[in-house]
Design a protein around this motif. Structure first.
Motif, PDB file in Angstrom:
ATOM      1  N   VAL A  61       6.072  13.657  -5.552  1.00 52.06           N
ATOM      2  CA  VAL A  61       4.984  14.615  -5.405  1.00 52.06           C
ATOM      3  C   VAL A  61       3.848  13.979  -4.606  1.00 52.06           C
ATOM      4  CG1 VAL A  61       3.866  14.014  -7.595  1.00 52.06           C
ATOM      5  CG2 VAL A  61       3.530  16.281  -6.616  1.00 52.06           C
ATOM      6  N   GLN A  62       3.261  14.790  -3.747  1.00 51.59           N
ATOM      7  CA  GLN A  62       2.099  14.384  -2.958  1.00 51.59           C
ATOM      8  C   GLN A  62       0.884  15.094  -3.539  1.00 51.59           C
ATOM      9  OE1 GLN A  62       1.970  15.995   0.985  1.00 51.59           O
ATOM     10  NE2 GLN A  62       0.392  14.589   1.663  1.00 51.59           N
ATOM     11  N   ILE A  63      -0.147  14.328  -3.816  1.00 54.07           N
ATOM     12  CA  ILE A  63      -1.434  14.889  -4.205  1.00 54.07           C
ATOM     13  C   ILE A  63      -2.323  14.807  -2.980  1.00 54.07           C
ATOM     14  CG2 ILE A  63      -3.406  14.707  -5.759  1.00 54.07           C
ATOM     15  CD1 ILE A  63      -1.473  13.143  -7.664  1.00 54.07           C
ATOM     16  N   GLN A  64      -2.603  15.955  -2.390  1.00 57.02           N
ATOM     17  CA  GLN A  64      -3.400  16.019  -1.172  1.00 57.02           C
ATOM     18  C   GLN A  64      -4.857  16.298  -1.567  1.00 57.02           C
ATOM     19  OE1 GLN A  64      -2.707  15.881   2.437  1.00 57.02           O
ATOM     20  NE2 GLN A  64      -4.916  15.733   2.263  1.00 57.02           N
ATOM     21  N   ALA A  65      -5.721  15.316  -1.402  1.00 56.89           N
ATOM     22  CA  ALA A  65      -7.141  15.497  -1.691  1.00 56.89           C
ATOM     23  C   ALA A  65      -7.766  16.305  -0.556  1.00 56.89           C
ATOM     24  CB  ALA A  65      -7.838  14.150  -1.829  1.00 56.89           C
ATOM     25  N   SER A 121      -2.329   8.499 -12.349  1.00 55.50           N
ATOM     26  CA  SER A 121      -1.507   7.546 -13.094  1.00 55.50           C
ATOM     27  C   SER A 121      -1.401   7.946 -14.567  1.00 55.50           C
ATOM     28  CB  SER A 121      -2.042   6.121 -12.952  1.00 55.50           C
ATOM     29  OG  SER A 121      -3.262   5.961 -13.658  1.00 55.50           O
ATOM     30  N   LEU A 122      -2.457   8.528 -15.124  1.00 58.06           N
ATOM     31  CA  LEU A 122      -2.406   9.006 -16.502  1.00 58.06           C
ATOM     32  C   LEU A 122      -1.418  10.161 -16.661  1.00 58.06           C
ATOM     33  CD1 LEU A 122      -6.167   8.994 -17.560  1.00 58.06           C
ATOM     34  CD2 LEU A 122      -4.395   7.354 -18.200  1.00 58.06           C
ATOM     35  N   MET A 123      -1.229  10.934 -15.600  1.00 60.99           N
ATOM     36  CA  MET A 123      -0.338  12.095 -15.627  1.00 60.99           C
ATOM     37  C   MET A 123       1.037  11.773 -15.050  1.00 60.99           C
ATOM     38  SD  MET A 123      -2.163  14.299 -17.112  1.00 60.99           S
ATOM     39  CE  MET A 123      -1.106  15.698 -16.924  1.00 60.99           C
ATOM     40  N   GLN A 124       1.345  10.492 -14.884  1.00 64.04           N
ATOM     41  CA  GLN A 124       2.598  10.079 -14.236  1.00 64.04           C
ATOM     42  C   GLN A 124       3.826  10.724 -14.861  1.00 64.04           C
ATOM     43  OE1 GLN A 124       3.508   5.925 -14.584  1.00 64.04           O
ATOM     44  NE2 GLN A 124       5.319   6.081 -13.319  1.00 64.04           N
ATOM     45  N   ARG A 125       3.927  10.689 -16.166  1.00 64.81           N
ATOM     46  CA  ARG A 125       5.122  11.226 -16.830  1.00 64.81           C
ATOM     47  C   ARG A 125       5.274  12.716 -16.547  1.00 64.81           C
ATOM     48  NH1 ARG A 125       6.071  13.632 -21.681  1.00 64.81           N
ATOM     49  NH2 ARG A 125       3.955  13.210 -22.392  1.00 64.81           N
ATOM     50  N   GLN A 126       4.199  13.473 -16.696  1.00 66.97           N
ATOM     51  CA  GLN A 126       4.265  14.909 -16.476  1.00 66.97           C
ATOM     52  C   GLN A 126       4.569  15.243 -15.018  1.00 66.97           C
ATOM     53  OE1 GLN A 126       1.902  13.272 -18.137  1.00 66.97           O
ATOM     54  NE2 GLN A 126       1.349  14.351 -20.023  1.00 66.97           N
ATOM     55  N   LEU A 127       3.949  14.524 -14.098  1.00 67.90           N
ATOM     56  CA  LEU A 127       4.191  14.771 -12.671  1.00 67.90           C
ATOM     57  C   LEU A 127       5.625  14.421 -12.297  1.00 67.90           C
ATOM     58  CD1 LEU A 127       0.845  13.413 -11.183  1.00 67.90           C
ATOM     59  CD2 LEU A 127       1.626  15.792 -11.137  1.00 67.90           C
ATOM     60  N   SER A 128       6.127  13.311 -12.821  1.00 71.53           N
ATOM     61  CA  SER A 128       7.498  12.893 -12.524  1.00 71.53           C
ATOM     62  C   SER A 128       8.522  13.868 -13.096  1.00 71.53           C
ATOM     63  CB  SER A 128       7.758  11.493 -13.065  1.00 71.53           C
ATOM     64  OG  SER A 128       6.942  10.557 -12.393  1.00 71.53           O
ATOM     65  N   GLU A 129       8.256  14.397 -14.286  1.00 77.04           N
ATOM     66  CA  GLU A 129       9.168  15.377 -14.880  1.00 77.04           C
ATOM     67  C   GLU A 129       9.151  16.690 -14.100  1.00 77.04           C
ATOM     68  OE1 GLU A 129       8.003  15.749 -18.973  1.00 77.04           O
ATOM     69  OE2 GLU A 129       8.843  13.792 -19.507  1.00 77.04           O
ATOM     70  N   ALA A 130       7.973  17.113 -13.660  1.00 73.27           N
ATOM     71  CA  ALA A 130       7.853  18.370 -12.920  1.00 73.27           C
ATOM     72  C   ALA A 130       8.380  18.260 -11.489  1.00 73.27           C
ATOM     73  CB  ALA A 130       6.391  18.828 -12.902  1.00 73.27           C
ATOM     74  N   HIS A 131       8.277  17.065 -10.907  1.00 72.86           N
ATOM     75  CA  HIS A 131       8.686  16.838  -9.517  1.00 72.86           C
ATOM     76  C   HIS A 131       9.494  15.546  -9.437  1.00 72.86           C
ATOM     77  CE1 HIS A 131       5.856  19.970  -8.330  1.00 72.86           C
ATOM     78  NE2 HIS A 131       4.972  19.379  -9.116  1.00 72.86           N
ATOM     79  N   PRO A 132      10.757  15.563  -9.907  1.00 71.45           N
ATOM     80  CA  PRO A 132      11.543  14.327  -9.966  1.00 71.45           C
ATOM     81  C   PRO A 132      11.808  13.693  -8.603  1.00 71.45           C
ATOM     82  CG  PRO A 132      12.873  16.231 -10.586  1.00 71.45           C
ATOM     83  CD  PRO A 132      11.477  16.713 -10.428  1.00 71.45           C
ATOM     84  N   GLY A 133      11.770  14.459  -7.535  1.00 72.45           N
ATOM     85  CA  GLY A 133      11.994  13.899  -6.203  1.00 72.45           C
ATOM     86  C   GLY A 133      10.766  13.244  -5.605  1.00 72.45           C
ATOM     87  N   ALA A 193       5.574  19.179  -3.622  1.00 71.82           N
ATOM     88  CA  ALA A 193       6.808  18.448  -3.894  1.00 71.82           C
ATOM     89  C   ALA A 193       7.299  17.843  -2.583  1.00 71.82           C
ATOM     90  CB  ALA A 193       7.856  19.383  -4.473  1.00 71.82           C
ATOM     91  N   VAL A 194       7.667  16.575  -2.610  1.00 74.35           N
ATOM     92  CA  VAL A 194       8.170  15.871  -1.426  1.00 74.35           C
ATOM     93  C   VAL A 194       9.372  15.027  -1.836  1.00 74.35           C
ATOM     94  CG1 VAL A 194       5.949  15.795  -0.222  1.00 74.35           C
ATOM     95  CG2 VAL A 194       6.551  13.951  -1.757  1.00 74.35           C
ATOM     96  N   ASP A 195      10.169  14.626  -0.860  1.00 76.41           N
ATOM     97  CA  ASP A 195      11.323  13.776  -1.180  1.00 76.41           C
ATOM     98  C   ASP A 195      11.222  12.399  -0.535  1.00 76.41           C
ATOM     99  OD1 ASP A 195      11.718  14.542   1.406  1.00 76.41           O
ATOM    100  OD2 ASP A 195      13.645  15.502   1.062  1.00 76.41           O
ATOM    101  N   ALA A 196      10.119  12.137   0.129  1.00 76.88           N
ATOM    102  CA  ALA A 196       9.884  10.830   0.746  1.00 76.88           C
ATOM    103  C   ALA A 196       8.377  10.592   0.809  1.00 76.88           C
ATOM    104  CB  ALA A 196      10.480  10.783   2.150  1.00 76.88           C
ATOM    105  N   ARG A 197       8.003   9.351   0.976  1.00 76.91           N
ATOM    106  CA  ARG A 197       6.572   9.011   1.046  1.00 76.91           C
ATOM    107  C   ARG A 197       5.928   9.696   2.242  1.00 76.91           C
ATOM    108  NH1 ARG A 197       3.336   4.601   3.448  1.00 76.91           N
ATOM    109  NH2 ARG A 197       1.523   4.364   2.108  1.00 76.91           N
ATOM    110  N   PRO A 198       4.884  10.490   1.987  1.00 74.73           N
ATOM    111  CA  PRO A 198       4.179  11.134   3.097  1.00 74.73           C
ATOM    112  C   PRO A 198       3.468  10.091   3.970  1.00 74.73           C
ATOM    113  CG  PRO A 198       3.653  12.194   1.005  1.00 74.73           C
ATOM    114  CD  PRO A 198       4.379  10.925   0.694  1.00 74.73           C
ATOM    115  N   GLU A 199       3.418  10.379   5.237  1.00 72.91           N
ATOM    116  CA  GLU A 199       2.731   9.489   6.177  1.00 72.91           C
ATOM    117  C   GLU A 199       1.256   9.388   5.790  1.00 72.91           C
ATOM    118  OE1 GLU A 199       2.191   9.042  11.006  1.00 72.91           O
ATOM    119  OE2 GLU A 199       3.344  10.685  10.200  1.00 72.91           O
ATOM    120  N   HIS A 200       0.697   8.212   5.918  1.00 72.86           N
ATOM    121  CA  HIS A 200      -0.722   7.936   5.637  1.00 72.86           C
ATOM    122  C   HIS A 200      -1.098   8.222   4.189  1.00 72.86           C
ATOM    123  CE1 HIS A 200      -1.206   7.453   9.912  1.00 72.86           C
ATOM    124  NE2 HIS A 200      -0.782   8.681  10.119  1.00 72.86           N
TER     125      HIS A 200
END
Length: 67
Positions: free
Chosen positions: A58-62, A44-56, A7-14
């Motif tokens: 979310v960073q997906i770190q590969a 992108s397919l999980m956008q709704r679920q990710l946005s609901e779970a992390h409204p502020g 969970a993040v509240d701003a765009r992660p660097e890079h």
């Protein structure tokens, strides 16, 4: 290939914006371009679920894991 959610509240660097409030961050070594495309598509397919779970936001770190 693995990924972690943070969970993040701003765009992660890079990071790459998948859609509003969802960012994909790659490992320093990079990944194959087709893997990046599929990760972004799946997120992108999980956008709704990710946005609901992390409204502020979310960073997906590969991650790359080698045995």
């Amino acid at each position: 290939m693995e990924a972690e959610l943070r969970a993040v509240d701003a765009r992660p660097e890079h990071s790459t914006t998948v859609c509003g409030g969802i960012w994909l961050t790659l490992p320093p070594t990079g990944i194959y371009w087709k893997d990046l495309a599929w990760l972004a598509f799946g997120a992108s397919l999980m956008q709704r679920q990710l946005s609901e779970a992390h409204p502020g936001g979310v960073q997906i770190q590969a991650l790359t894991r080698f045995s």
